[in-house]
Design a protein around this motif. Sequence first.
Motif, mmCIF file in Angstrom:
data_model
loop_
_atom_site.group_PDB
_atom_site.id
_atom_site.type_symbol
_atom_site.label_atom_id
_atom_site.label_comp_id
_atom_site.label_asym_id
_atom_site.label_seq_id
_atom_site.Cartn_x
_atom_site.Cartn_y
_atom_site.Cartn_z
ATOM 1 N N TYR A 216 12.009 3.652 -2.494
ATOM 2 C CA TYR A 216 12.533 4.764 -3.289
ATOM 3 C C TYR A 216 12.256 6.079 -2.561
ATOM 4 C CZ TYR A 216 7.688 5.706 -4.699
ATOM 5 O OH TYR A 216 6.348 6.009 -4.693
ATOM 6 N N PRO A 217 13.001 7.131 -2.845
ATOM 7 C CA PRO A 217 12.770 8.417 -2.170
ATOM 8 C C PRO A 217 11.431 9.032 -2.577
ATOM 9 C CG PRO A 217 14.964 8.331 -3.147
ATOM 10 C CD PRO A 217 14.203 7.173 -3.697
ATOM 11 N N ARG A 218 10.644 9.430 -1.589
ATOM 12 C CA ARG A 218 9.369 10.100 -1.859
ATOM 13 C C ARG A 218 9.597 11.598 -2.065
ATOM 14 N NH1 ARG A 218 8.906 4.733 -1.289
ATOM 15 N NH2 ARG A 218 6.746 4.049 -1.095
ATOM 16 N N PRO A 219 8.710 12.242 -2.798
ATOM 17 C CA PRO A 219 8.885 13.686 -3.022
ATOM 18 C C PRO A 219 8.824 14.486 -1.723
ATOM 19 C CG PRO A 219 7.266 12.761 -4.536
ATOM 20 C CD PRO A 219 7.550 11.707 -3.533
ATOM 21 N N GLN A 220 7.833 14.176 -0.879
ATOM 22 C CA GLN A 220 7.667 14.857 0.402
ATOM 23 C C GLN A 220 7.651 13.821 1.521
ATOM 24 O OE1 GLN A 220 5.112 15.453 -2.061
ATOM 25 N NE2 GLN A 220 6.337 17.130 -2.935
ATOM 26 N N PRO A 221 7.870 14.251 2.738
ATOM 27 C CA PRO A 221 7.818 13.306 3.859
ATOM 28 C C PRO A 221 6.471 12.594 3.923
ATOM 29 C CG PRO A 221 8.734 15.408 4.557
ATOM 30 C CD PRO A 221 8.216 15.617 3.172
ATOM 31 N N VAL A 222 6.508 11.311 4.216
ATOM 32 C CA VAL A 222 5.286 10.524 4.389
ATOM 33 C C VAL A 222 4.884 10.639 5.849
ATOM 34 C CG1 VAL A 222 4.247 8.239 4.175
ATOM 35 C CG2 VAL A 222 5.999 8.975 2.539
ATOM 36 N N ARG A 223 3.715 11.212 6.081
ATOM 37 C CA ARG A 223 3.344 11.588 7.447
ATOM 38 C C ARG A 223 2.709 10.464 8.257
ATOM 39 N NH1 ARG A 223 6.541 15.751 8.156
ATOM 40 N NH2 ARG A 223 6.293 17.348 6.536
ATOM 41 N N ARG B 169 0.819 -1.213 0.000
ATOM 42 C CA ARG B 169 0.000 0.000 0.000
ATOM 43 C C ARG B 169 0.852 1.261 0.000
ATOM 44 N NH1 ARG B 169 -0.414 -2.120 5.173
ATOM 45 N NH2 ARG B 169 0.115 -0.751 6.929
ATOM 46 N N TRP B 170 2.164 1.104 0.239
ATOM 47 C CA TRP B 170 3.048 2.263 0.223
ATOM 48 C C TRP B 170 3.706 2.458 -1.139
ATOM 49 C CZ3 TRP B 170 1.881 4.921 4.237
ATOM 50 C CH2 TRP B 170 1.498 4.284 5.417
ATOM 51 N N VAL B 171 3.369 1.619 -2.115
ATOM 52 C CA VAL B 171 3.909 1.783 -3.464
ATOM 53 C C VAL B 171 3.177 2.930 -4.146
ATOM 54 C CG1 VAL B 171 4.210 0.692 -5.718
ATOM 55 C CG2 VAL B 171 4.545 -0.639 -3.628
ATOM 56 N N GLY B 172 3.937 3.866 -4.706
ATOM 57 C CA GLY B 172 3.343 5.046 -5.310
ATOM 58 C C GLY B 172 2.606 4.744 -6.602
ATOM 59 N N GLU B 173 1.740 5.645 -6.979
ATOM 60 C CA GLU B 173 0.929 5.484 -8.187
ATOM 61 C C GLU B 173 1.792 5.428 -9.441
ATOM 62 O OE1 GLU B 173 -2.037 5.025 -10.872
ATOM 63 O OE2 GLU B 173 -2.076 4.733 -8.696
ATOM 64 N N HIS B 174 2.968 6.058 -9.399
ATOM 65 C CA HIS B 174 3.833 6.097 -10.572
ATOM 66 C C HIS B 174 4.849 4.953 -10.577
ATOM 67 C CE1 HIS B 174 2.301 10.247 -10.405
ATOM 68 N NE2 HIS B 174 2.443 10.230 -11.717
ATOM 69 N N ALA B 175 4.543 3.890 -9.850
ATOM 70 C CA ALA B 175 5.442 2.740 -9.782
ATOM 71 C C ALA B 175 4.729 1.487 -10.264
ATOM 72 C CB ALA B 175 5.947 2.540 -8.353
#
Length: 672
Positions: A313-320, A283-289
């Motif tokens: 992989y590095p996320r654009p912003q911190p995952v809160r 569920r933490w896999v980004g939409e662009h992956a």
Amino acid sequence: MGLQQWAAKLAGPGDQTGLLVAAAIAPGTFEPSLVPRSLPDQAIVTGIGTTLSYVLTVATQDSIEALASGLAGRVGRGSAPTRQRRAALLIDLAVIPVGLAAAGALRRRPQESTLRGVARQVAWRTGVTGLGASLFTLTELGLTAADGALGAGGRIARIPLGAPVGLGVGLALEAYRRRGLPAEPVTTDAPATEPLRAAVASVGVVGIVSVGALAQRLLADGTAALLAGVLPGGRVVWRPMGHVLTLAAVAGAGTVLWHRAIRSIEAGTNVIEPIIDDEGGRRWVGEHASGSANSLIPWATLGREGRRHVLLYPRPQPVRDLPVSLPDLAISSVMGEPAAAEPALVYVGLDSAPTAQARVDLALAEMDRVGAWDRSLIMLCSPTGSGYLNYCATAAASYLTRGDLAIVTMQYSKRPSPLSLFKVKDAREQNRLLWLAISARLRERSGPRPRAVLFGESLGAHTSQDVLLHWGTLGPQALGIDRALWIGTPYGSGWMHQVTGEPRPDVDPNLVAMVNDFEQLQALPESHRATLRYVMVSHDNDGVTKFGADLLTRRPAWLTDARPAVQIVPGASPRGIPARLRWRPITSFLHGLMDMKNAQKMQGYRAWAHDYRPDIARFVAQVYDLPATPAQLARIETALQAREEIRDRLLSQHLDAMTPSPDRFVPPAPER
């Protein structure tokens, strides 16, 4: 054959010559190589090296003895054994200059054929065997004379001195070779292998090999006896067929075990780890992956390394809302400026489609889905045999592009790299199809186009470069590849040898370079760095970049007198090849095999042998021409090390069950 018969045979001239030559090479097997060896490693090198030398020497001397039997009647008077020994000695003395001269005449040539190398080694082995046999005969004559002078009744004459004489010769040769060698800095703090313990262990290896050879001989003799009982001809006639049949049976059993082991290894790559099971990390896999909810590539087909790649992989912003206290390693936090986009990760597993063309079509469709063509950089990665991608390389590129990139990867094997060497052809064809399709799509695109760059590590570098084979530096230019970075390129890469070897019309030396460390890259002339596009980073002590089958038959270029001197570079893997290293038939091959194995052992987070992680950020920035301030590069390097330190912890348990790390990493405050 009884014990006394075996002992008598071992005391014969052929076997004593074999023992003499084998013992003479033994001291050289203890010489250091590129990286330290363990006690078992040293035992294997010495045991197998001396055993092979013994077998080859005995086979050569047996051939000389067979030739001598035909000439024995023409070499004077005396008993048949005396005439046989006299004829053998004459032939042994004759083959010394002939064999060594032939080996010298067959000098090493660039890109020479294997047949030429084998012929040179046959000539050398013949000359060395003649030398060893002559030395043994002289020793034997001396013992016989001493026995007669002392009236020992043959007791002294029967002492087998082949091995002691050979060992003495070997020690003397090694002492002579060390004279005049320059003092060199110590490149490792690993303790040296104890020679006595290693010698004892090597005797055990020799014993195991000998038992196996004896068992094969007994099986062959038994098979020959059975065949002789039902078919015309005696045991001597059918013994070669007995060898063939028993070796075929061993090969068949080995093949079955091999395939079972491979199936077990490949099945292991499909096991979903706790953190990335369907109910956890996915569920933490980004939409662009790839593998995400709307991806065209099913999550289950990514394989172990693919799932890790699209999760870590590095996320654009911190995952809160992470359920565990993890370091803030987001792109915006590390770079000190807003991210431009979320990295697009296209990963096609070997099981994602049945054929190479189908996997290529799937990759292109997934690139369309994630908007890869709208990014500033398309990073075309060829993974290692298992499907692994260097996390530091992909993360560094993600940081340096501020997330504005697409990383595209296709898996070609599910085995570790040493077991995937036969997959290089498949990987080359798959990469070629994909890169040609991407090149065509980019040419058709109007307006701004993303730059295409290549990346590969270890076997991934080999399979990436293999697409360019026989095209020199024209290959990447023709494919529209703007830049390329390869780390730990295996010695077997033909393209690597083509662009770094003798001048070729299709190679522009200003476009390519091979370096040990980043400072060495920076030390290149400004004019070269300005035109440089394709860089290979290969540590001088990385056995993966030095080991090849041709070590059996010829001295490689990296062991010539033109080798660079050893230098200690702070924070980098040591440069240069030690002057004490010299090429030795069989021994250098075994040393190289152990160096290749040991180079892949991680020794903490440091640039050493086949570990390029600490080197990677600055190389990615420089080679791909991605701007960053010195402070940003320093923060990237700190973040990459932190990512590596927590990765193993992440993969070892369920994400929901993880406990906060007591040494939580927080990137330094960005410059304002």
